[in-house]
Write a protein that holds these residues in place. Structure first.
Motif, PDB file in Angstrom:
ATOM      1  N   VAL A  67     -50.832 -80.088 -81.149  1.00 19.72           N
ATOM      2  CA  VAL A  67     -49.604 -80.770 -80.730  1.00 19.72           C
ATOM      3  C   VAL A  67     -49.207 -81.885 -81.698  1.00 19.72           C
ATOM      4  CG1 VAL A  67     -48.523 -82.097 -78.861  1.00 19.72           C
ATOM      5  CG2 VAL A  67     -50.071 -80.206 -78.333  1.00 19.72           C
ATOM      6  N   THR A  68     -50.162 -82.691 -82.107  1.00 20.82           N
ATOM      7  CA  THR A  68     -49.818 -83.843 -82.942  1.00 20.82           C
ATOM      8  C   THR A  68     -49.330 -83.434 -84.335  1.00 20.82           C
ATOM      9  OG1 THR A  68     -52.099 -84.096 -83.693  1.00 20.82           O
ATOM     10  CG2 THR A  68     -51.424 -85.386 -81.758  1.00 20.82           C
ATOM     11  N   GLU A  69     -49.687 -82.231 -84.766  1.00 20.17           N
ATOM     12  CA  GLU A  69     -49.288 -81.776 -86.097  1.00 20.17           C
ATOM     13  C   GLU A  69     -48.236 -80.678 -86.060  1.00 20.17           C
ATOM     14  OE1 GLU A  69     -52.726 -80.751 -88.395  1.00 20.17           O
ATOM     15  OE2 GLU A  69     -53.835 -82.474 -87.686  1.00 20.17           O
ATOM     16  N   GLN A  70     -47.754 -80.330 -84.871  1.00 20.12           N
ATOM     17  CA  GLN A  70     -46.845 -79.193 -84.749  1.00 20.12           C
ATOM     18  C   GLN A  70     -45.553 -79.376 -85.531  1.00 20.12           C
ATOM     19  OE1 GLN A  70     -46.246 -78.266 -80.645  1.00 20.12           O
ATOM     20  NE2 GLN A  70     -48.046 -76.952 -80.568  1.00 20.12           N
ATOM     21  N   GLU A  71     -44.969 -80.538 -85.436  1.00 15.11           N
ATOM     22  CA  GLU A  71     -43.681 -80.733 -86.099  1.00 15.11           C
ATOM     23  C   GLU A  71     -43.793 -80.516 -87.611  1.00 15.11           C
ATOM     24  OE1 GLU A  71     -40.505 -84.293 -86.673  1.00 15.11           O
ATOM     25  OE2 GLU A  71     -41.351 -84.052 -84.664  1.00 15.11           O
ATOM     26  N   ARG A  72     -44.866 -81.001 -88.181  1.00 14.44           N
ATOM     27  CA  ARG A  72     -45.047 -80.920 -89.627  1.00 14.44           C
ATOM     28  C   ARG A  72     -45.555 -79.539 -90.072  1.00 14.44           C
ATOM     29  NH1 ARG A  72     -48.605 -85.084 -90.506  1.00 14.44           N
ATOM     30  NH2 ARG A  72     -50.372 -83.685 -90.478  1.00 14.44           N
ATOM     31  N   GLU A 144     -48.434 -69.925 -75.946  1.00 14.53           N
ATOM     32  CA  GLU A 144     -47.580 -70.929 -75.326  1.00 14.53           C
ATOM     33  C   GLU A 144     -47.816 -72.262 -75.988  1.00 14.53           C
ATOM     34  OE1 GLU A 144     -47.885 -71.167 -71.092  1.00 14.53           O
ATOM     35  OE2 GLU A 144     -48.179 -69.016 -70.932  1.00 14.53           O
ATOM     36  N   VAL A 145     -46.762 -72.858 -76.516  1.00 19.01           N
ATOM     37  CA  VAL A 145     -46.904 -74.179 -77.136  1.00 19.01           C
ATOM     38  C   VAL A 145     -47.089 -75.180 -76.033  1.00 19.01           C
ATOM     39  CG1 VAL A 145     -45.801 -75.912 -78.570  1.00 19.01           C
ATOM     40  CG2 VAL A 145     -45.498 -73.499 -79.101  1.00 19.01           C
ATOM     41  N   ARG A 146     -48.123 -75.996 -76.172  1.00 17.27           N
ATOM     42  CA  ARG A 146     -48.436 -76.983 -75.137  1.00 17.27           C
ATOM     43  C   ARG A 146     -47.842 -78.316 -75.477  1.00 17.27           C
ATOM     44  NH1 ARG A 146     -52.904 -75.390 -71.650  1.00 17.27           N
ATOM     45  NH2 ARG A 146     -53.089 -73.196 -72.053  1.00 17.27           N
TER      46      ARG A 146
END
Length: 146
Positions: A67-72, A144-146
């Motif tokens: 989750v913490t790195e998903q955007e990047r 599923e993206v959490r």
């Protein structure tokens, strides 16, 4: 065929073996080295399947739980999934290798999970593989993206 050719010039040995097989020269075949090469080929195919399966599992876990790195990293992980799935699909066209992938899924998942935990310090990843082989091979599946 002289088995020393195998040690001296592997490519020439391959060409000679193919020539013997095509012409039906069964006496000219270096059987021991041919058997060894065929067995090694089978082991190599299985190693490739396990390796690609592990890479897919790693990237599915990262995509779903990172989750913490998903955007990047999300696009990178998705692209890697496309690449590894494409390669694995070519191997599992063989029912034998598809069965092998299914049989190794639990063991390979444990290694993939451990890798992701150490790389990211993520906690709470599922202990058992949450993905079926069908999902792993499905180019539209990303968990599923959490």
């Amino acid at each position: 065929m002289n088995s020393s050719l195998y040690e001296l010039d592997y490519v020439l040995w391959l060409e000679s073996t193919v020539d013997c097989l095509q012409s039906g020269d069964w006496e000219g075949i270096d059987r021991l080295n041919l058997i060894e090469e065929l067995e090694a080929l089978g082991r190599g195919e299985r190693r490739a399947v396990a390796s690609l399966l592990k890479q897919i599992l790693i990237h599915l876990l990262l995509y779903q739980y990172g989750v913490t790195e998903q955007e990047r990293n999300r696009k990178h992980w998705a692209a890697e999934l496309v690449n590894f799935r494409d390669q694995l699909q070519r191997y599992v066209a063989s029912q034998t290798l598809k069965n092998y992938a299914q049989s190794e899924l639990t063991v390979v998942y444990k290694v993939a999970r451990l890798f992701v935990e150490r790389k990211t310090e993520l906690d709470g990843l599922p202990l058992a593989c949450p993905y079926s082989l069908v999902q792993i091979l499905d180019e539209a599946f990303y968990g599923e993206v959490r």
